[in-house]
Design an enzyme around this catalytic site. Structure first.
Site, PDB file in Angstrom:
ATOM      1  N   ASN A  10       0.857  -1.183   0.000  1.00  0.00           N
ATOM      2  CA  ASN A  10       0.000   0.000   0.000  1.00  0.00           C
ATOM      3  C   ASN A  10       0.894   1.234   0.000  1.00  0.00           C
ATOM      4  OD1 ASN A  10      -1.850   2.007   0.470  1.00  0.00           O
ATOM      5  ND2 ASN A  10      -2.401   1.325   2.536  1.00  0.00           N
ATOM      6  N   LYS A  12       0.045   4.240  -0.362  1.00  0.00           N
ATOM      7  CA  LYS A  12      -0.628   5.428   0.183  1.00  0.00           C
ATOM      8  C   LYS A  12      -0.387   6.635  -0.736  1.00  0.00           C
ATOM      9  CE  LYS A  12      -0.254   3.271   4.651  1.00  0.00           C
ATOM     10  NZ  LYS A  12      -0.259   3.379   6.091  1.00  0.00           N
ATOM     11  N   HIS A  94      -9.550   0.944   4.862  1.00  0.00           N
ATOM     12  CA  HIS A  94      -8.287   1.241   5.546  1.00  0.00           C
ATOM     13  C   HIS A  94      -8.561   2.241   6.671  1.00  0.00           C
ATOM     14  CE1 HIS A  94      -4.287   2.611   6.439  1.00  0.00           C
ATOM     15  NE2 HIS A  94      -3.843   1.515   5.858  1.00  0.00           N
ATOM     16  N   GLU A  96      -7.001   4.715   7.688  1.00  0.00           N
ATOM     17  CA  GLU A  96      -6.799   6.126   7.341  1.00  0.00           C
ATOM     18  C   GLU A  96      -8.037   6.691   6.656  1.00  0.00           C
ATOM     19  OE1 GLU A  96      -3.057   5.504   5.370  1.00  0.00           O
ATOM     20  OE2 GLU A  96      -2.178   5.044   7.322  1.00  0.00           O
ATOM     21  N   GLU A 167      -5.301  -4.735  10.729  1.00  0.00           N
ATOM     22  CA  GLU A 167      -4.273  -3.708  10.922  1.00  0.00           C
ATOM     23  C   GLU A 167      -4.586  -2.891  12.176  1.00  0.00           C
ATOM     24  OE1 GLU A 167      -2.314  -2.692   6.890  1.00  0.00           O
ATOM     25  OE2 GLU A 167      -4.118  -1.480   7.063  1.00  0.00           O
ATOM     26  N   GLY A 173       2.402   2.561  10.653  1.00  0.00           N
ATOM     27  CA  GLY A 173       3.335   3.672  10.454  1.00  0.00           C
ATOM     28  C   GLY A 173       4.056   4.106  11.712  1.00  0.00           C
ATOM     29  N   SER A 213       3.455  -1.758  10.429  1.00  0.00           N
ATOM     30  CA  SER A 213       4.905  -1.765  10.678  1.00  0.00           C
ATOM     31  C   SER A 213       5.579  -3.092  10.336  1.00  0.00           C
ATOM     32  CB  SER A 213       5.210  -1.357  12.124  1.00  0.00           C
ATOM     33  OG  SER A 213       4.793  -0.015  12.333  1.00  0.00           O
TER      34      SER A 213
HETATM   35  P1  PGA Z   1       2.795   0.518   7.575  1.00  0.00           P
HETATM   36  O1  PGA Z   1       1.303   0.657   6.972  1.00  0.00           O
HETATM   37  O2  PGA Z   1       3.349  -0.781   7.040  1.00  0.00           O
HETATM   38  O3  PGA Z   1       3.537   1.725   7.072  1.00  0.00           O
HETATM   39  O4  PGA Z   1       2.661   0.486   9.056  1.00  0.00           O
HETATM   40  C1  PGA Z   1       0.481  -0.457   6.834  1.00  0.00           C
HETATM   41  C2  PGA Z   1      -0.836  -0.054   6.210  1.00  0.00           C
HETATM   42  O5  PGA Z   1      -1.358   1.014   6.555  1.00  0.00           O
HETATM   43  O6  PGA Z   1      -1.387  -0.769   5.349  1.00  0.00           O
END
Ligand code: PGA
Length: 250
Positions: A10, A12, A94, A96, A167, A173, A213
């Site tokens: 992803n 983003k 997601h 976000e 997640e 992140g 992460s």
């Molecule tokens: P990250 O994001 O690996 O940067 O923690 C995972 C995600 O949001 O899919």
């Protein structure tokens, strides 16, 4: 039936034409485990570029898709436009988009239903916040999110086009990955919920990914867990270590 290991990248809202081309080139040259299904989700602007240049063995996902056929929906992309462009997957739900863009369980469920009915597969995300985990509400939150999508999807047919990504929001992140035990516990609970509320075959066949992460170092241990069928990777999917994550079962 063994579940095929699955790794999603992803990206983003990251990248430029130049960096996108260079990541694609890296993936095209890499030795990727043929037993892992790989799907890359670039920003919408680069979907076509990635699809044109990426090895056809790797599928491409949008990071969102709308639940109406076409029309006056400024800024949205339709399922038929994705299909027309050979974009076969979408990430939906997601955290976000749930938290920053205000997408409710109902909106996510509606989009998931719309996409899967029309033949676009979905990486459907769920996860709890730190406050919810600390209040011992993790499984309530996850099962509530699952119920909303499950009520809309109905029986096993729709589930064939869904991969679940667990997640935890506190792990996204942050560099603070869930422990293998924490991840396995929630994955097993999701599979149990599917078994009890949807059916045995959906529980056995649906891939449940861990996201938050994941990196080239922690992926191998997570991948040993019986209910972890792959990863959804953010930050590390932009880096060369993404190849190690794809190959984490080797
Ligand atoms: P990250 O994001 O690996 O940067 O923690 C995972 C995600 O949001 O899919």
């Amino acid at each position: 039936m063994a579940r095929k290991f699955f790794v999603g990248g992803n990206w983003k809202m990251n990248g430029t034409t130049e960096s996108v081309k260079s990541i694609v080139e890296g993936l095209n040259k890499a030795q990727l485990d043929p037993n892992t299904e790989v799907v890359i989700a670039p920003p919408a602007l680069y979907l076509l570029l990635v699809r044109e240049q990426l090895d056809p063995k790797i599928e491409v996902a949008a990071q969102n898709v709308f639940d109406k056929p076409n029309g006056a929906f400024t800024g949205e992309i339709s399922v038929s436009q994705l299909k027309d462009s050979n974009i076969t997957w979408a990430i939906l739900g997601h955290s976000e988009r749930r938290t920053i863009l205000g997408e409710s369980d109902a909106v996510v469920a509606s989009k998931t239903k719309y996409a899967t009915d029309a033949g676009v597969s979905v990486i459907w995300c769920c996860g709890e916040s730190l406050e919810e985990r600390e209040a011992d509400k993790t499984l309530d939150v996850i099962t509530g999110q699952l119920k909303a999508v499950s009520d809309k999807i109905g029986g096993p047919e729709g589930w064939k086009k869904i991969v679940i990504a667990y997640e935890p929001i506190w792990a996204i992140g942050t560099g603070k990955v869930a422990s293998t035990a924490q991840a396995q516990e929630v994955h097993a609970a999701i599979r149990k919920w599917l078994r009890e509320n949807v059916g045995e075959s959906v529980a056995e066949e649906t891939r449940i990914l861990y996201g938050g992460s994941v990196n080239g170092k922690n992926c191998k241990e997570l991948a040993t867990q019986p209910d972890i069928d792959g990863f959804l990777v953010g930050g590390a999917s932009l880096k060369p270590e993404f190849v190690d994550i794809i190959n984490s079962k080797q």
